[in-house]
Design a protein around this motif. Structure first.
Motif, short mmCIF file in Angstrom:
data_model
loop_
_atom_site.label_atom_id
_atom_site.label_comp_id
_atom_site.label_asym_id
_atom_site.label_seq_id
_atom_site.Cartn_x
_atom_site.Cartn_y
_atom_site.Cartn_z
N LYS A 55 0.80 -1.23 0.00
CA LYS A 55 0.00 0.00 0.00
C LYS A 55 0.83 1.27 0.00
O LYS A 55 0.42 2.28 -0.58
N GLN A 56 2.02 1.26 0.65
CA GLN A 56 2.81 2.49 0.70
C GLN A 56 3.32 2.91 -0.68
O GLN A 56 3.70 4.07 -0.88
N THR A 65 1.69 8.53 -4.41
CA THR A 65 1.64 7.35 -3.56
C THR A 65 1.73 7.76 -2.09
O THR A 65 2.12 8.88 -1.76
N MET A 66 1.41 6.84 -1.21
CA MET A 66 1.47 7.14 0.21
C MET A 66 2.90 7.45 0.64
O MET A 66 3.14 8.32 1.48
N LEU A 67 3.87 6.76 0.06
CA LEU A 67 5.28 7.05 0.35
C LEU A 67 5.64 8.46 -0.10
O LEU A 67 6.30 9.22 0.62
N GLN A 68 5.23 8.84 -1.30
CA GLN A 68 5.52 10.18 -1.80
C GLN A 68 4.84 11.25 -0.95
O GLN A 68 5.43 12.31 -0.70
N GLN A 79 10.43 6.32 -7.01
CA GLN A 79 9.39 7.23 -6.53
C GLN A 79 9.95 8.44 -5.78
O GLN A 79 9.29 9.48 -5.72
N LEU A 80 11.13 8.28 -5.20
CA LEU A 80 11.75 9.37 -4.44
C LEU A 80 13.09 9.74 -5.07
O LEU A 80 14.16 9.51 -4.49
N PRO A 81 13.10 10.35 -6.24
CA PRO A 81 14.35 10.63 -6.94
C PRO A 81 15.24 11.63 -6.22
O PRO A 81 16.45 11.68 -6.48
N LEU A 121 8.83 7.59 11.21
CA LEU A 121 7.48 7.69 10.67
C LEU A 121 7.17 6.49 9.79
O LEU A 121 8.09 5.85 9.25
N HIS A 122 5.90 6.20 9.64
CA HIS A 122 5.48 5.12 8.75
C HIS A 122 5.11 5.71 7.39
O HIS A 122 4.60 6.83 7.29
N ALA A 123 5.32 4.92 6.36
CA ALA A 123 5.09 5.40 4.99
C ALA A 123 3.63 5.33 4.57
O ALA A 123 3.29 5.77 3.47
N ASP A 124 2.75 4.77 5.41
CA ASP A 124 1.38 4.53 4.98
C ASP A 124 0.36 5.29 5.83
O ASP A 124 -0.79 4.87 5.95
#
Length: 216
Positions: free
Chosen positions: A24-25, A34-37, A67-69, A108-111
């Protein structure tokens, strides 16, 4: 401040949307990002991208780097297999400690879904001030209802105000209580949902792990 984003979970409770190779993250569940972004973007007012670290499953590292360049690939720490929260926190804290022993880390959590971004940043700034004074800090969420799916934090004595926010000692953690206990907690007004977010200094959390979880 540094951040350590935990992004290794498989998100099994959101199956079938969340799958083993696309947890999901890494999905755009709550917004076009996305949840990570979203987690990364919430941190932009607090720190430069090279202060962001991610701990994840080795299988997810290539997608996280895509996703995290702006995050250096060396900051994405890949575990060979998942071992839950405490080992991930210890591993990430060790990496950050090598760079800066006195670094303040926001774990922190990514989701997480955080709709009030400015409020979130304000809370983290206050937590940073408390962590600078040697406290291991957690963030509580005022419960909207009795819920057995969350852990609870019981407030202890007030400490002081940091950046305009009251801070308290934790009297007790309770993990996922039954219905009656959850209702009593909410009615009493001294229990908060446990967000799973923690803020502390790198050397302080590693000292605590060595003291309380030496085998880790």
């Amino acid at each position: 401040m540094y951040s350590l984003i935990l992004a290794g979970g498989q998100g099994t409770r959101l199956w079938p949307r969340s799958r083993r190779n696309t947890p999901k993250q890494l999905l755009d569940i709550a917004s076009p990002s996305t949840m990570l972004q979203e987690t990364f973007e919430r941190l932009r007012p607090l720190m430069p991208p090279d202060h962001v670290y991610v701990v994840t499953n080795a299988a997810y590292k290539p997608e996280i780097c895509r996703q995290l360049p702006l995050v250096p690939p060396a900051n994405v720490i890949a575990e060979p297999s998942g071992h839950n929260t405490a080992p991930a926190v210890a591993l990430g804290s060790f990496y950050i400690h090598k760079r800066d022993p006195h670094a303040i880390i926001a774990d922190l959590h990514a989701d997480h879904l955080v709709q009030k971004r400015e409020e979130f940043v304000s809370v983290l700034r206050a937590a940073e001030k408390a962590a600078e004074q040697g406290y291991l800090v957690t963030i509580g969420i005022k419960p909207a209802r009795p819920d057995t799916g969350y852990g609870y934090i019981e407030l202890g004595d007030a400490i002081q105000s940091f950046a305009g926010r009251e801070t308290y000692r934790v009297s007790r953690f309770t993990e996922k209580p039954d219905d009656d206990t959850a209702a009593r907690f909410v009615e009493g007004g001294r229990h908060f949902w446990n967000s799973g977010m923690f803020i502390w200094r790198a050397d302080h959390i590693l000292e605590a792990i060595e003291k309380y979880l030496p085998r880790l």
